[in-house]
Design a protein around this motif. Sequence first.
Motif, PDB file in Angstrom:
ATOM      1  N   MET A  57     -22.254  -7.275  17.258  1.00 44.90           N
ATOM      2  CA  MET A  57     -21.493  -8.150  18.156  1.00 44.90           C
ATOM      3  C   MET A  57     -22.209  -8.391  19.490  1.00 44.90           C
ATOM      4  O   MET A  57     -21.869  -9.314  20.221  1.00 44.90           O
ATOM      5  CB  MET A  57     -20.106  -7.551  18.430  1.00 44.90           C
ATOM      6  N   PHE A  58     -23.170  -7.518  19.819  1.00 43.41           N
ATOM      7  CA  PHE A  58     -23.900  -7.722  21.069  1.00 43.41           C
ATOM      8  C   PHE A  58     -25.254  -8.388  20.827  1.00 43.41           C
ATOM      9  O   PHE A  58     -26.044  -8.571  21.744  1.00 43.41           O
ATOM     10  CB  PHE A  58     -24.099  -6.379  21.797  1.00 43.41           C
ATOM     11  N   ASP A  59     -25.515  -8.688  19.566  1.00 45.98           N
ATOM     12  CA  ASP A  59     -26.770  -9.357  19.202  1.00 45.98           C
ATOM     13  C   ASP A  59     -26.466 -10.415  18.154  1.00 45.98           C
ATOM     14  O   ASP A  59     -27.172 -10.551  17.165  1.00 45.98           O
ATOM     15  CB  ASP A  59     -27.771  -8.351  18.623  1.00 45.98           C
ATOM     16  N   VAL A  60     -25.382 -11.176  18.406  1.00 48.67           N
ATOM     17  CA  VAL A  60     -24.868 -12.090  17.383  1.00 48.67           C
ATOM     18  C   VAL A  60     -25.963 -12.978  16.793  1.00 48.67           C
ATOM     19  O   VAL A  60     -26.116 -13.084  15.583  1.00 48.67           O
ATOM     20  CB  VAL A  60     -23.729 -12.957  17.968  1.00 48.67           C
ATOM     21  N   PHE A  61     -26.761 -13.580  17.690  1.00 45.00           N
ATOM     22  CA  PHE A  61     -27.683 -14.612  17.222  1.00 45.00           C
ATOM     23  C   PHE A  61     -28.953 -14.026  16.623  1.00 45.00           C
ATOM     24  O   PHE A  61     -29.803 -14.770  16.143  1.00 45.00           O
ATOM     25  CB  PHE A  61     -27.975 -15.592  18.356  1.00 45.00           C
ATOM     26  N   ALA A  62     -29.060 -12.701  16.660  1.00 51.04           N
ATOM     27  CA  ALA A  62     -30.182 -12.062  15.980  1.00 51.04           C
ATOM     28  C   ALA A  62     -29.671 -11.191  14.844  1.00 51.04           C
ATOM     29  O   ALA A  62     -30.432 -10.438  14.250  1.00 51.04           O
ATOM     30  CB  ALA A  62     -30.977 -11.223  16.978  1.00 51.04           C
ATOM     31  N   SER A  63     -28.375 -11.276  14.540  1.00 50.19           N
ATOM     32  CA  SER A  63     -27.800 -10.387  13.541  1.00 50.19           C
ATOM     33  C   SER A  63     -28.067 -10.908  12.125  1.00 50.19           C
ATOM     34  O   SER A  63     -28.243 -12.106  11.923  1.00 50.19           O
ATOM     35  CB  SER A  63     -26.295 -10.263  13.762  1.00 50.19           C
ATOM     36  N   PRO A  64     -28.118  -9.986  11.154  1.00 54.18           N
ATOM     37  CA  PRO A  64     -28.400 -10.409   9.775  1.00 54.18           C
ATOM     38  C   PRO A  64     -27.342 -11.368   9.243  1.00 54.18           C
ATOM     39  O   PRO A  64     -27.682 -12.309   8.525  1.00 54.18           O
ATOM     40  CB  PRO A  64     -28.376  -9.096   8.986  1.00 54.18           C
ATOM     41  N   TRP A  65     -26.073 -11.156   9.617  1.00 52.39           N
ATOM     42  CA  TRP A  65     -25.053 -12.045   9.046  1.00 52.39           C
ATOM     43  C   TRP A  65     -25.139 -13.442   9.619  1.00 52.39           C
ATOM     44  O   TRP A  65     -24.878 -14.419   8.931  1.00 52.39           O
ATOM     45  CB  TRP A  65     -23.648 -11.461   9.185  1.00 52.39           C
ATOM     46  N   PHE A  66     -25.543 -13.565  10.886  1.00 55.89           N
ATOM     47  CA  PHE A  66     -25.723 -14.903  11.435  1.00 55.89           C
ATOM     48  C   PHE A  66     -26.907 -15.589  10.751  1.00 55.89           C
ATOM     49  O   PHE A  66     -26.840 -16.759  10.358  1.00 55.89           O
ATOM     50  CB  PHE A  66     -25.934 -14.832  12.947  1.00 55.89           C
ATOM     51  N   ALA A  67     -27.973 -14.796  10.575  1.00 55.09           N
ATOM     52  CA  ALA A  67     -29.156 -15.339   9.896  1.00 55.09           C
ATOM     53  C   ALA A  67     -28.801 -15.758   8.470  1.00 55.09           C
ATOM     54  O   ALA A  67     -29.249 -16.802   7.981  1.00 55.09           O
ATOM     55  CB  ALA A  67     -30.275 -14.307   9.901  1.00 55.09           C
ATOM     56  N   ALA A  68     -27.975 -14.939   7.797  1.00 59.61           N
ATOM     57  CA  ALA A  68     -27.605 -15.256   6.416  1.00 59.61           C
ATOM     58  C   ALA A  68     -26.928 -16.621   6.343  1.00 59.61           C
ATOM     59  O   ALA A  68     -27.226 -17.430   5.460  1.00 59.61           O
ATOM     60  CB  ALA A  68     -26.669 -14.175   5.875  1.00 59.61           C
ATOM     61  N   ILE A  69     -26.047 -16.887   7.307  1.00 69.22           N
ATOM     62  CA  ILE A  69     -25.321 -18.166   7.280  1.00 69.22           C
ATOM     63  C   ILE A  69     -26.289 -19.325   7.452  1.00 69.22           C
ATOM     64  O   ILE A  69     -26.277 -20.284   6.687  1.00 69.22           O
ATOM     65  CB  ILE A  69     -24.229 -18.200   8.367  1.00 69.22           C
ATOM     66  N   TYR A  70     -27.157 -19.226   8.482  1.00 64.06           N
ATOM     67  CA  TYR A  70     -27.982 -20.411   8.702  1.00 64.06           C
ATOM     68  C   TYR A  70     -29.081 -20.563   7.668  1.00 64.06           C
ATOM     69  O   TYR A  70     -29.486 -21.674   7.348  1.00 64.06           O
ATOM     70  CB  TYR A  70     -28.464 -20.540  10.156  1.00 64.06           C
ATOM     71  N   ILE A  71     -29.534 -19.434   7.111  1.00 64.30           N
ATOM     72  CA  ILE A  71     -30.547 -19.577   6.052  1.00 64.30           C
ATOM     73  C   ILE A  71     -29.919 -20.224   4.820  1.00 64.30           C
ATOM     74  O   ILE A  71     -30.484 -21.157   4.237  1.00 64.30           O
ATOM     75  CB  ILE A  71     -31.183 -18.214   5.730  1.00 64.30           C
ATOM     76  N   LEU A  72     -28.711 -19.784   4.453  1.00 65.01           N
ATOM     77  CA  LEU A  72     -28.018 -20.418   3.318  1.00 65.01           C
ATOM     78  C   LEU A  72     -27.794 -21.902   3.588  1.00 65.01           C
ATOM     79  O   LEU A  72     -27.987 -22.745   2.715  1.00 65.01           O
ATOM     80  CB  LEU A  72     -26.671 -19.732   3.072  1.00 65.01           C
ATOM     81  N   PHE A  91     -29.546 -23.853   5.478  1.00 63.50           N
ATOM     82  CA  PHE A  91     -30.782 -24.613   5.398  1.00 63.50           C
ATOM     83  C   PHE A  91     -31.311 -24.702   3.960  1.00 63.50           C
ATOM     84  O   PHE A  91     -31.914 -25.705   3.600  1.00 63.50           O
ATOM     85  CB  PHE A  91     -31.832 -24.043   6.358  1.00 63.50           C
ATOM     86  N   VAL A  92     -31.052 -23.676   3.159  1.00 56.41           N
ATOM     87  CA  VAL A  92     -31.424 -23.770   1.741  1.00 56.41           C
ATOM     88  C   VAL A  92     -30.590 -24.866   1.083  1.00 56.41           C
ATOM     89  O   VAL A  92     -31.099 -25.720   0.353  1.00 56.41           O
ATOM     90  CB  VAL A  92     -31.220 -22.411   1.033  1.00 56.41           C
ATOM     91  N   SER A  93     -29.301 -24.849   1.396  1.00 56.18           N
ATOM     92  CA  SER A  93     -28.398 -25.872   0.867  1.00 56.18           C
ATOM     93  C   SER A  93     -28.871 -27.268   1.290  1.00 56.18           C
ATOM     94  O   SER A  93     -28.916 -28.198   0.492  1.00 56.18           O
ATOM     95  CB  SER A  93     -26.988 -25.589   1.389  1.00 56.18           C
TER      96      SER A  93
END
Lengths: 329, 571
Positions: free
Chosen positions: B128-143, B145-147
Amino acid sequence: MLVNETFAAYSNIFVYGSMAAYTVAMFAFAISLASTRGRDLVPAAPAVAEAATGGVALATRVVTTLGGPDDGARPPGRRAGNIGMSVTWLATILLGIALALRGLSVGRVPWGNMYEFSLTSAFAISLAFVVLSLKRDLRWLGIFVVIPVLLTLGLAVTVLYTEAAQLVPALKSYWLVIHVSAAVVCGGAFCVGAAVTCLFLVADAGERRAVAGKPYFLDGLARRLPASNALDAMAYRIHAFMFPLWTFAIVAGAIWAENAWGRYWGWDPKETWAFITWVAYAAYLHARATAGWKGRKASVIALIAFGCFVFNYFGVNMLITGLHSYSGV
Amino acid sequence: MGKRFWGFAMSGIDAGNGADLAAEEPTTDASTDASTDASTEASAEPSTPALSTQPVQTDPVGLGLLGWLRWVWRTLTSMRTALVLLFLLALASIPGSIFPQRGSAPVKVTQYITDKPVLGRFMDKIGMFDVFASPWFAAIYILLFVSLAGCVLPRTMQHWRILRSRPPVAPRNLSRLDEYRVLNVDANSQAVLDDAAGILRRQRWRVDTSQFDGATGWVAAEKGYARETGNLVFHLALLGLLTAVGLGALLGFRGTVIVREGSSFADTRAQFDSFAPGRWFNDSSLPPFAFTLTDFVADYQRGGQQNGAAREFSAKVKLTSEPGSAPEARTIEVNDPLVVDGVKTFLVGHGYAPTITVRDTKGQVIFRDSVVFLPQDGNYTSTGVAKVPDTVPQLGLQGFFLPTAAVDAVLGPHSTFPAPDDPAVFISAWVGDLGLDSGRAQSVYKLDTSAMQRLGIEALRPGESWTLPGGHGTVTLDGYVEWASFTVARDPGKGFALASAIAAIAGLALSLLVRRRRVWVRVSLAGNGDTVVEVAGMTRSEHATVSDDVEELTTALVASARISSSTPAGA
C-alpha cells in the motif's frame, strides 16, 4: 509587479453581477421547462412511407432532433426559455469580464488559485453551453447547466475566495496557460456532458417505464426532455470531443512537471486522479462498444468519470497534500 | 474462424467503431468486406449475432491444452476483459493517492508505520505504500497491455489489407441504407456513372466503378480510413509510452542534494544525499559538472491574505560544466532548471543553515559549521541538530531556527514570516554519549538523547553567545546562510515518451472525430427510358451521419452538366 486593487474590486462586482444574472436565468429556465407541454413517452410507430415508383422504394427516415419537445410550449414558456438563454449569454459575458479584470489586476492569467480556477470553470461550463446552443435549441438543458455554474460560483466566492495576488514561483510558467486552459475547458464540457448524461438516464427510464406501463416519479421531467437516443448521442459527442483534449491536458501537465520537478510522471495525488479520470472516461468510450454495456451502464461510467474529475478538482486540493497544493487553498 | 474472432475481439478496443459491429448495421464488418468480395452482395442483410462484441464464451472443458490456451487468449483479448482491467487499473490507483508513498514521501511512510505498527506493517506487506511499484499493480497493467497488443496487432494487419483493397461493391438493396436518394434523370447512364466517380475522386474518396452493362452499373466509394488508422496509432502509441517509461526507469537516475550558500556540489554519486539509479544505469554517464551556490534569493508577499506566500526563488550558481573549464554564472529557478549534457538540475526547496560555533572552556573552537535546519512549516520554523563528538563528554545541540522569531504559550518558539526579518535560534544543549560509536546508522537531523543529559535551553540572536552551565564551554550563533535543495535527474526515455504521447493524442483525435463512411451510386433504366439514379450512404462510425455527403453528392450530380433534367422519383 503590484496588484491593481481597483481592477480586482471591479472583478468581484462583475462576479456578483453574473451570479445575479445566472439566478434570473435559472428561474426563467425553470418556468420554461415547467410550462412545456411535454411529449408522449411511448414511441410512435416508425414513420416509413413507402412510395413505389417504377419498382424503386423511397424511404423517408425520421430524423431525431435535439430541439426538445418545446415546440408546443405555451407562449409564456417559450418566452421564458428565450429570456433564460439571453440572460445566460449576458451572465457568461459578465463572468468573462470579471475574469479579464482579475487577470489585468495582477498582470497574469487568472489561474493562480482555487478561487480563480473555480471562476474559470464556471465560465467554461457556461461557455460550453452557450456555444453548443448556437447550433441547436438547448432551452431544455438550461437549468441543468445554470445550477452547477451557480454552485461553482457560490463555492468560489464563499469558501475559496482569495485576494488578487502574484503567483507562487511554482506556477510561473507558460505551461500554466496551456495546461490549465485545456483542463478547465475539459472541466466545463465534462460538466455539460454529465448533465446531458443524467438527463439521458431520466429520459431512458421514463421511456422504459412508459412502454412497460409503469409509473415513474420523474415522469414529468422525462416528458419534457428530448428523446433518450438523441440525448445519448449528444452526451457521446461531447465526451468523444473532449477526451483527446483531456489527454492533451494531462500530457501538457506532464511536460510541465518534467520541467519543474524533473520527472514527467510521479504519481502525485493530482496526477493519479487525472489518470483515474482518464481511465474512467476511456472505460466509458469502450463500454459503448461492448454488448450489454451500451446505454445505461455506459452512462453510469461517464458519471463516475465526472465524479473522479470533480474529486480531482476539489477533493485532491482540499483533502490530500501534494505538489498541487496552492496558496490560499 | 480466426478472422471472425479478431473481428469481434478487436472491436472492443475501439469504442468509436463499436457501431460497425452493432446488430442494426446493414452490412457485415470490415474483415468480411475485405476478404470475401463475392459475398458482399449478400451482406446487405442484417449481420448475424456472431458479430456482436460479446466474446464467444465456449466451454473450455475437454478442449485440451490448445483449446484452453485459445480460450484464455480470447477471454484476455475480449472487450469485456479490457473494460474490467481498465476499472481495476483505476481502482488500484486510488490507494496510491490516499496513503503516503515511499517514492514521494518516505518520511511519512515511516511515520505511518510507527503510529500504527500492526496495520502499517500489514499495509506495507501488501504494497500500500508502494502501490505503483507493487506486483499487483504491475499485473493489472501488464494484462491490460497484453490484451491491448492482442487486439491491436492483428487488427493493424487487417487494416493494412483494407487500406490496399477496393471499397465494397454496392449492396443489392440501397434503399435499406441509412441515407437514400433516388432521381429520375434524362441522361446517359454511363455519363452519370462517370460524373459520380469524377465528383467523388475530386472529393478524395476512394472510388471503385463498374461499367454500365445495359441494365445497371454502380460506383462505390469509401472515406475516413483515418479513423481506424488513428485508433490503431493511439493504441500502439500507448505501448510505446509504456516502453518509454520502462526505458527511462532502467537507464536514468534521480538524486537530491542540499547545497548551502558558499558550498559546492560535484555531480558524482557520493555527493548526493539520496540517489536512485535505474537498474541499467552506469556511473560513467554522470556528466562531470560542478557548481557552487553563491547566493540564494527568495521573495515573499508582504501583507494581505496571502502574507508570506512565496513570490520568487532563485539560486545563483557558478557552474563548471567540465573539469578545468572556466566557471560561469547561472541562475536556477523553479520551472527553469540548469541543463548540462542532458542532465537537468532543478531547484526544489530551500531553508536556513545557522552558523554555530562551539568553544571549550579555554576558548578553543571545537565545532564551527553552518548546520542545515529543515523547515517544518510555511514560515520556515526549522529544526536541526549539531553533534560535537570531539570532546569529553560529547556535546549535542538541538533546536529551532526562526527566520522571524516569536514565542507564545501555545505554539512555543515559532516563526511568523518566512524571510529572515528577525532571525534567532532556540537551542537546547545535551552532554553525554551521542551514540555515534554504536555502529547504528543515525540521522544527521536527529539527536539520540537516550544517553545524554540536558543542560538547558537558550535563545540566541546572531552574534550572541551562551555559556553552557557546568563548564562545558560556549555556544555562539555567528549568523546563518541559506541552503537550496536540488533534484538532479536524467530520463533517457522522455523523448520517446513525448513522441508517443503526441502520436496518442493525434491518433485519438482522428479515431474520435473522423467519420468512416461509404456511398454508392447505382444507375438503372426506368420503364420510360429515363435513367434511375440511386444515391445511398452508410456510416461506420457511432452517432455519425452520412446525410451531408449523400446530399452533396446528389446535388453535385444534379448540377452536373450532363444531367439535363431531373425529377425526384416518386415525387
